[in-house]
Design a protein around this motif. Sequence first.
Motif, PDB file in Angstrom:
ATOM      1  N   LEU A  49       0.841  -1.191   0.000  1.00 37.44           N
ATOM      2  CA  LEU A  49       0.000   0.000   0.000  1.00 37.44           C
ATOM      3  C   LEU A  49       0.878   1.243   0.000  1.00 37.44           C
ATOM      4  O   LEU A  49       1.705   1.425   0.903  1.00 37.44           O
ATOM      5  CB  LEU A  49      -0.906   0.005   1.238  1.00 37.44           C
ATOM      6  CG  LEU A  49      -1.872  -1.177   1.373  1.00 37.44           C
ATOM      7  CD1 LEU A  49      -2.577  -1.125   2.728  1.00 37.44           C
ATOM      8  CD2 LEU A  49      -2.897  -1.176   0.243  1.00 37.44           C
ATOM      9  N   VAL A  50       0.711   2.093  -1.012  1.00 34.29           N
ATOM     10  CA  VAL A  50       1.563   3.276  -1.180  1.00 34.29           C
ATOM     11  C   VAL A  50       0.750   4.534  -0.868  1.00 34.29           C
ATOM     12  O   VAL A  50      -0.235   4.823  -1.555  1.00 34.29           O
ATOM     13  CB  VAL A  50       2.125   3.345  -2.615  1.00 34.29           C
ATOM     14  CG1 VAL A  50       3.081   4.532  -2.738  1.00 34.29           C
ATOM     15  CG2 VAL A  50       2.817   2.041  -2.996  1.00 34.29           C
ATOM     16  N   HIS A  51       1.165   5.261   0.146  1.00 33.33           N
ATOM     17  CA  HIS A  51       0.421   6.460   0.548  1.00 33.33           C
ATOM     18  C   HIS A  51       0.748   7.637  -0.364  1.00 33.33           C
ATOM     19  O   HIS A  51       1.710   7.616  -1.136  1.00 33.33           O
ATOM     20  CB  HIS A  51       0.712   6.812   2.003  1.00 33.33           C
ATOM     21  CG  HIS A  51       2.112   7.276   2.274  1.00 33.33           C
ATOM     22  ND1 HIS A  51       2.480   8.603   2.210  1.00 33.33           N
ATOM     23  CD2 HIS A  51       3.235   6.596   2.632  1.00 33.33           C
ATOM     24  CE1 HIS A  51       3.763   8.724   2.522  1.00 33.33           C
ATOM     25  NE2 HIS A  51       4.251   7.525   2.776  1.00 33.33           N
ATOM     26  N   GLY A  52      -0.066   8.686  -0.273  1.00 27.57           N
ATOM     27  CA  GLY A  52       0.144   9.890  -1.069  1.00 27.57           C
ATOM     28  C   GLY A  52       0.724  11.026  -0.256  1.00 27.57           C
ATOM     29  O   GLY A  52       1.287  10.823   0.824  1.00 27.57           O
ATOM     30  N   PHE A  53       0.588  12.239  -0.771  1.00 25.73           N
ATOM     31  CA  PHE A  53       1.093  13.422  -0.086  1.00 25.73           C
ATOM     32  C   PHE A  53       0.085  13.911   0.952  1.00 25.73           C
ATOM     33  O   PHE A  53      -1.096  13.604   0.896  1.00 25.73           O
ATOM     34  CB  PHE A  53       1.378  14.543  -1.082  1.00 25.73           C
ATOM     35  CG  PHE A  53       2.478  14.221  -2.057  1.00 25.73           C
ATOM     36  CD1 PHE A  53       3.462  13.291  -1.748  1.00 25.73           C
ATOM     37  CD2 PHE A  53       2.536  14.846  -3.288  1.00 25.73           C
ATOM     38  CE1 PHE A  53       4.480  13.000  -2.631  1.00 25.73           C
ATOM     39  CE2 PHE A  53       3.551  14.567  -4.189  1.00 25.73           C
ATOM     40  CZ  PHE A  53       4.531  13.637  -3.864  1.00 25.73           C
ATOM     41  N   PRO A 106       4.799   0.821   3.153  1.00 32.65           N
ATOM     42  CA  PRO A 106       6.093   1.460   3.383  1.00 32.65           C
ATOM     43  C   PRO A 106       6.000   2.980   3.441  1.00 32.65           C
ATOM     44  O   PRO A 106       5.238   3.595   2.687  1.00 32.65           O
ATOM     45  CB  PRO A 106       6.913   1.023   2.162  1.00 32.65           C
ATOM     46  CG  PRO A 106       5.890   0.778   1.096  1.00 32.65           C
ATOM     47  CD  PRO A 106       4.677   0.251   1.803  1.00 32.65           C
ATOM     48  N   PRO A 107       6.781   3.608   4.312  1.00 31.87           N
ATOM     49  CA  PRO A 107       6.843   5.073   4.336  1.00 31.87           C
ATOM     50  C   PRO A 107       7.795   5.572   3.260  1.00 31.87           C
ATOM     51  O   PRO A 107       8.633   4.822   2.747  1.00 31.87           O
ATOM     52  CB  PRO A 107       7.404   5.368   5.725  1.00 31.87           C
ATOM     53  CG  PRO A 107       8.307   4.192   5.995  1.00 31.87           C
ATOM     54  CD  PRO A 107       7.633   3.006   5.347  1.00 31.87           C
ATOM     55  N   TYR A 108       7.684   6.829   2.908  1.00 34.20           N
ATOM     56  CA  TYR A 108       8.695   7.458   2.068  1.00 34.20           C
ATOM     57  C   TYR A 108      10.000   7.550   2.869  1.00 34.20           C
ATOM     58  O   TYR A 108       9.991   7.483   4.103  1.00 34.20           O
ATOM     59  CB  TYR A 108       8.270   8.870   1.680  1.00 34.20           C
ATOM     60  CG  TYR A 108       7.015   8.993   0.857  1.00 34.20           C
ATOM     61  CD1 TYR A 108       6.511   7.931   0.110  1.00 34.20           C
ATOM     62  CD2 TYR A 108       6.322  10.202   0.819  1.00 34.20           C
ATOM     63  CE1 TYR A 108       5.355   8.066  -0.648  1.00 34.20           C
ATOM     64  CE2 TYR A 108       5.178  10.354   0.057  1.00 34.20           C
ATOM     65  CZ  TYR A 108       4.693   9.279  -0.671  1.00 34.20           C
ATOM     66  OH  TYR A 108       3.550   9.431  -1.420  1.00 34.20           O
ATOM     67  N   PRO A 109      11.119   7.733   2.180  1.00 32.42           N
ATOM     68  CA  PRO A 109      12.387   7.917   2.916  1.00 32.42           C
ATOM     69  C   PRO A 109      12.293   9.091   3.890  1.00 32.42           C
ATOM     70  O   PRO A 109      11.854  10.188   3.525  1.00 32.42           O
ATOM     71  CB  PRO A 109      13.394   8.221   1.791  1.00 32.42           C
ATOM     72  CG  PRO A 109      12.801   7.645   0.552  1.00 32.42           C
ATOM     73  CD  PRO A 109      11.310   7.773   0.716  1.00 32.42           C
ATOM     74  N   GLY A 110      12.658   8.836   5.129  1.00 30.40           N
ATOM     75  CA  GLY A 110      12.589   9.875   6.155  1.00 30.40           C
ATOM     76  C   GLY A 110      11.263   9.935   6.876  1.00 30.40           C
ATOM     77  O   GLY A 110      11.112  10.671   7.854  1.00 30.40           O
ATOM     78  N   ILE A 128      10.768   6.535  -5.426  1.00 27.23           N
ATOM     79  CA  ILE A 128      10.656   5.370  -6.310  1.00 27.23           C
ATOM     80  C   ILE A 128      11.746   4.353  -6.007  1.00 27.23           C
ATOM     81  O   ILE A 128      11.480   3.142  -5.931  1.00 27.23           O
ATOM     82  CB  ILE A 128      10.716   5.803  -7.787  1.00 27.23           C
ATOM     83  CG1 ILE A 128       9.528   6.711  -8.118  1.00 27.23           C
ATOM     84  CG2 ILE A 128      10.725   4.586  -8.711  1.00 27.23           C
ATOM     85  CD1 ILE A 128       8.177   6.101  -7.872  1.00 27.23           C
ATOM     86  N   GLU A 129      12.962   4.811  -5.822  1.00 31.31           N
ATOM     87  CA  GLU A 129      14.058   3.889  -5.498  1.00 31.31           C
ATOM     88  C   GLU A 129      13.762   3.124  -4.214  1.00 31.31           C
ATOM     89  O   GLU A 129      13.979   1.900  -4.140  1.00 31.31           O
ATOM     90  CB  GLU A 129      15.361   4.663  -5.363  1.00 31.31           C
ATOM     91  CG  GLU A 129      16.567   3.787  -5.041  1.00 31.31           C
ATOM     92  CD  GLU A 129      17.854   4.573  -4.880  1.00 31.31           C
ATOM     93  OE1 GLU A 129      18.929   3.939  -4.789  1.00 31.31           O
ATOM     94  OE2 GLU A 129      17.789   5.821  -4.833  1.00 31.31           O
ATOM     95  N   HIS A 130      13.257   3.839  -3.224  1.00 32.49           N
ATOM     96  CA  HIS A 130      12.938   3.189  -1.942  1.00 32.49           C
ATOM     97  C   HIS A 130      11.809   2.176  -2.101  1.00 32.49           C
ATOM     98  O   HIS A 130      11.907   1.037  -1.613  1.00 32.49           O
ATOM     99  CB  HIS A 130      12.543   4.257  -0.923  1.00 32.49           C
ATOM    100  CG  HIS A 130      12.122   3.711   0.404  1.00 32.49           C
ATOM    101  ND1 HIS A 130      12.999   3.106   1.266  1.00 32.49           N
ATOM    102  CD2 HIS A 130      10.906   3.665   1.010  1.00 32.49           C
ATOM    103  CE1 HIS A 130      12.350   2.701   2.356  1.00 32.49           C
ATOM    104  NE2 HIS A 130      11.081   3.046   2.221  1.00 32.49           N
ATOM    105  N   LEU A 131      10.736   2.565  -2.810  1.00 34.94           N
ATOM    106  CA  LEU A 131       9.604   1.659  -2.981  1.00 34.94           C
ATOM    107  C   LEU A 131       9.994   0.434  -3.804  1.00 34.94           C
ATOM    108  O   LEU A 131       9.562  -0.699  -3.510  1.00 34.94           O
ATOM    109  CB  LEU A 131       8.436   2.394  -3.648  1.00 34.94           C
ATOM    110  CG  LEU A 131       7.783   3.509  -2.826  1.00 34.94           C
ATOM    111  CD1 LEU A 131       6.721   4.226  -3.662  1.00 34.94           C
ATOM    112  CD2 LEU A 131       7.165   2.966  -1.544  1.00 34.94           C
ATOM    113  N   GLU A 132      10.798   0.630  -4.841  1.00 35.09           N
ATOM    114  CA  GLU A 132      11.266  -0.516  -5.632  1.00 35.09           C
ATOM    115  C   GLU A 132      12.061  -1.483  -4.763  1.00 35.09           C
ATOM    116  O   GLU A 132      11.920  -2.702  -4.888  1.00 35.09           O
ATOM    117  CB  GLU A 132      12.120  -0.043  -6.805  1.00 35.09           C
ATOM    118  CG  GLU A 132      11.326   0.541  -7.958  1.00 35.09           C
ATOM    119  CD  GLU A 132      12.201   0.788  -9.176  1.00 35.09           C
ATOM    120  OE1 GLU A 132      13.435   0.586  -9.095  1.00 35.09           O
ATOM    121  OE2 GLU A 132      11.648   1.195 -10.216  1.00 35.09           O
TER     122      GLU A 132
END
Length: 278
Positions: free
Chosen positions: A10-14, A38-42, A66-70
């Motif tokens: 599940l990918v959250h938005g802004f 997963p959270p965004y980096p940071g 994107i790099e983190h989610l991949e």
Amino acid sequence: MPAAPDTIVLVHGFWVTPRSWEDWVAHYEGRGFTVVAPPYPGFEVEVEALNADPSPIEALTVPSIIEHLEGVVKSLPTAPIIIGHSAGGAFTQILLDHGCGVAGVAICSAPTEGVRATPLSQVRSTFPALKNPANRHKAVGFTHEQWQYAFTNTFSEDESRRLYERYAIPASGRILFNSVLANFEPGPQDTWVDYKNDARPPLLFISGEEDHIMPPKVQRSNAKHYKSKTITAAKEFPGRAHLITAQEGWQEVADYALDWALANAGRTADEGGVEPGS
């Protein structure tokens, strides 16, 4: 026949964090799935910490997300279903284009590069962030009134405020400004996808009829950009706002998204997309 997917990302938005998926995580786990949000980096800290110190938001970039989610998706034992909301819907499209996942659902999705549908309600929703060029270097938050217009316009005042206090954080001004400029700069930008990628997994767009910040027109335009020999579908839910993931009756949306992904995972355009339960 390949085994059915057993994992969901599940990918959250802004303007929110993975906490915004809390009900969906429990719901999908109750259906027997492994669920990763997963959270965004940071963003590994809580909402309250990001509101107190938004520097991780200011440092954020789309490539780093994107790099983190991949990395998260590729570390999983099995390829997952990817479901993203708002900006997370755009990131879901990018992940699918990069060969991640077996099916994807973009809910009230931000558009990928080249989609120029800009309804008036979307302009009004994002104006607080974009009205001042100095915001490009800041983390930009919404007041509750602004949040209610953009996210919870069909909710009661009390429920809207409760969700605002529980979920809301600032968003990256840098990313918001870059997304606006992407269609006017030469060459692929951060949210570019290959609309002719025949290897892309099946993709469903879900819209809320009353969504102000990402109205159904945006999703329909985004879906029409895909010219690949893959399954691309769209579904609109009446009476739903942008925060469709927390609106009363969200279980119907969650089940439809998952059932569609399960029904279409591994299918090709030649076989045709199928509706859940058919």
